[in-house]
Design an enzyme around this catalytic site. Sequence first.
Site, mmCIF file in Angstrom:
data_model
loop_
_atom_site.group_PDB
_atom_site.id
_atom_site.type_symbol
_atom_site.label_atom_id
_atom_site.label_comp_id
_atom_site.label_asym_id
_atom_site.label_seq_id
_atom_site.Cartn_x
_atom_site.Cartn_y
_atom_site.Cartn_z
ATOM 1 N N HIS A 142 -15.963 -3.162 17.973
ATOM 2 C CA HIS A 142 -16.170 -2.442 19.121
ATOM 3 C C HIS A 142 -16.261 -0.976 18.775
ATOM 4 O O HIS A 142 -15.497 -0.694 17.738
ATOM 5 C CB HIS A 142 -15.015 -3.039 20.117
ATOM 6 C CG HIS A 142 -15.003 -2.425 21.403
ATOM 7 N ND1 HIS A 142 -14.736 -1.063 21.927
ATOM 8 C CD2 HIS A 142 -15.136 -2.755 22.641
ATOM 9 C CE1 HIS A 142 -15.045 -0.683 22.994
ATOM 10 N NE2 HIS A 142 -14.893 -1.932 23.693
ATOM 11 N N ASP A 169 -7.473 -5.566 15.815
ATOM 12 C CA ASP A 169 -7.959 -5.525 17.221
ATOM 13 C C ASP A 169 -7.846 -6.549 17.849
ATOM 14 O O ASP A 169 -8.771 -7.688 17.710
ATOM 15 C CB ASP A 169 -9.258 -4.794 17.178
ATOM 16 C CG ASP A 169 -9.832 -4.549 18.393
ATOM 17 O OD1 ASP A 169 -9.222 -5.174 19.543
ATOM 18 O OD2 ASP A 169 -10.924 -4.012 18.827
ATOM 19 N N GLN A 184 -9.510 -8.970 22.267
ATOM 20 C CA GLN A 184 -10.130 -10.439 22.832
ATOM 21 C C GLN A 184 -9.698 -11.520 22.478
ATOM 22 O O GLN A 184 -10.000 -12.708 22.703
ATOM 23 C CB GLN A 184 -11.657 -10.284 22.210
ATOM 24 C CG GLN A 184 -12.602 -9.210 22.753
ATOM 25 C CD GLN A 184 -12.641 -9.402 24.564
ATOM 26 O OE1 GLN A 184 -12.646 -10.328 25.217
ATOM 27 N NE2 GLN A 184 -13.217 -8.413 25.113
ATOM 28 N N LYS A 210 -7.088 -6.987 30.086
ATOM 29 C CA LYS A 210 -7.947 -8.259 29.406
ATOM 30 C C LYS A 210 -7.048 -9.305 29.361
ATOM 31 O O LYS A 210 -7.104 -10.216 28.775
ATOM 32 C CB LYS A 210 -8.494 -7.825 28.128
ATOM 33 C CG LYS A 210 -9.685 -6.717 28.216
ATOM 34 C CD LYS A 210 -10.450 -6.495 26.956
ATOM 35 C CE LYS A 210 -11.331 -5.438 27.225
ATOM 36 N NZ LYS A 210 -12.066 -5.044 25.843
ATOM 37 N N CYS A 260 -20.461 -1.935 23.859
ATOM 38 C CA CYS A 260 -19.899 -1.158 23.071
ATOM 39 C C CYS A 260 -19.652 -1.548 21.749
ATOM 40 O O CYS A 260 -18.988 -1.314 21.008
ATOM 41 C CB CYS A 260 -18.394 -0.879 23.489
ATOM 42 S SG CYS A 260 -18.021 -0.130 25.148
HETATM 43 C C1 LIG Z 1 -12.297 -3.979 25.433
HETATM 44 C C2 LIG Z 1 -11.977 -3.849 23.739
HETATM 45 C C3 LIG Z 1 -11.631 -2.764 23.270
HETATM 46 C C4 LIG Z 1 -11.265 -1.524 24.101
HETATM 47 O O1 LIG Z 1 -10.345 -1.677 24.868
HETATM 48 P P1 LIG Z 1 -9.767 -0.830 26.107
HETATM 49 O O2 LIG Z 1 -9.086 -1.506 26.879
HETATM 50 O O3 LIG Z 1 -11.176 -0.295 26.609
HETATM 51 O O4 LIG Z 1 -9.056 0.205 25.342
HETATM 52 C C5 LIG Z 1 -11.530 -2.658 21.734
HETATM 53 N N1 LIG Z 1 -11.918 -3.715 21.108
HETATM 54 C C6 LIG Z 1 -12.278 -4.867 21.483
HETATM 55 C C7 LIG Z 1 -12.876 -5.891 20.746
HETATM 56 C C8 LIG Z 1 -12.650 -4.890 22.866
HETATM 57 O O5 LIG Z 1 -12.930 -6.115 23.525
#
Ligand SMILES: *Cc1c(COP(=O)(O)O)cnc(C)c1O
Length: 397
Positions: free
Chosen positions: A114, A191, A194, A217, A355
């Site tokens: 992302h 990260d 997801q 999320k 993104c």
């Molecule tokens: C949504 C997402 C982000 C960013 O998250 P925010 O809530 O917009 O800060 C970063 N990495 C991944 C894999 C995402 O799906």
Amino acid sequence: MDFPILNTKVYDKPLVYLDNAATTQKPQQVIDALTQYYLTLNSNIHRGAHYLANQATERFEAVRRQVQEYINAPSSAQVVFTRGTTESINLVASSFCQKFLHEYDEVIVSGMEHHSNIVPWQLACERVGARLKVIPFSDEGVLDLDVYESLFTKRTRLVAVNQVSNTLGTVNPVKEMAAIAHGHGVPILVDGAQSVAHMPIDVQDIDCDFFCFSGHKMYAPMGVGVMYGRQELLEQMPPYHGGGEMIKEVTFEKTTYNELPFKFEAGTPSVADVLGLGAAIDYIRQQGIENIARHEEELMRYAMSQLKEIPNIRFIGTAPHKAGVISFLIGSSHPYDVGTLLDKLGIAVRTGHHCTQPIMDRYGIPGTVRASFASYTTKEDIDALVAALHRIAPMLD
Ligand SMILES: *Cc1c(COP(=O)(O)O)cnc(C)c1O
């Protein structure tokens, strides 16, 4: 119905919400936690000597322990509240890199990150004259671990990789990748934006050094996220933001910093949203994260078996190990056109680059249509998507 918004009608049709990788909807108990906070608890935390402030502080710190337990962190002092994944990664990119990243050093990211897990590292690298190296992936959307191994040099300072790609749905072998990084003496940031609501998370089992995610999320409100870090690293890292709460003592000559995790939590946090995150973790516990994972896997099988019958469909991201994210294109039609037609039928999907522009460049496409699942997604939702695509496919091309 746990999620009131799912009763919404759009264009007189029942809402079919398949944009969960962008944000999940909130169950009633999370919404209630927000209103209850403002109805009965609102006050600033940590500093107050009065009843409400103490209550709010206690509840706030209880959520920190809930998060600790949810991701199996060794201590709650390693759980730092932020505004979301993006801020969590920026915190590490700013603070860790200030201490450990120097000229000619290297940071490794994957080709399926992302933008939030690319740009902060680019900024950090630009500041000191370090450089970014990228792990490539196959047409199916699987990272090349041999190349990954070969990217390490004695200049490598950090690896940053997502556990699940928000565009391809690939579940990356982060535990194995952490072991490889540590074999080279390099820490790894995962990260988890997801993955955190879709599979059990154990940061000690993964053995990652940082783990970042967003509340919104995982059924929690927007405006709250978490940065988990390894204690030894957090202790060596300088503060990210300066201000209230992160200090021990301030004089104009010298300021000493507060202990973990408060060193990284300058200013008034979004207390209500943190309590909402606590309610969301309760909700996930009641459902059972293993049950959610199994349900979404089953939905994936069900969806794929039917979607592959859509004329001219092309899937982007077909890794053997995938989470509930399906990216696709229909013929040569623009993803935005497909998304707009689906929307008119009440079906909410996301279109565009999600993104992740480097992924689009990798496949030479402008974007994809993406359907993504959550615990409340049903087979009827999939049926609606499949029927709609059968209906609109002839209109395209
Ligand atoms: C949504 C997402 C982000 C960013 O998250 P925010 O809530 O917009 O800060 C970063 N990495 C991944 C894999 C995402 O799906």
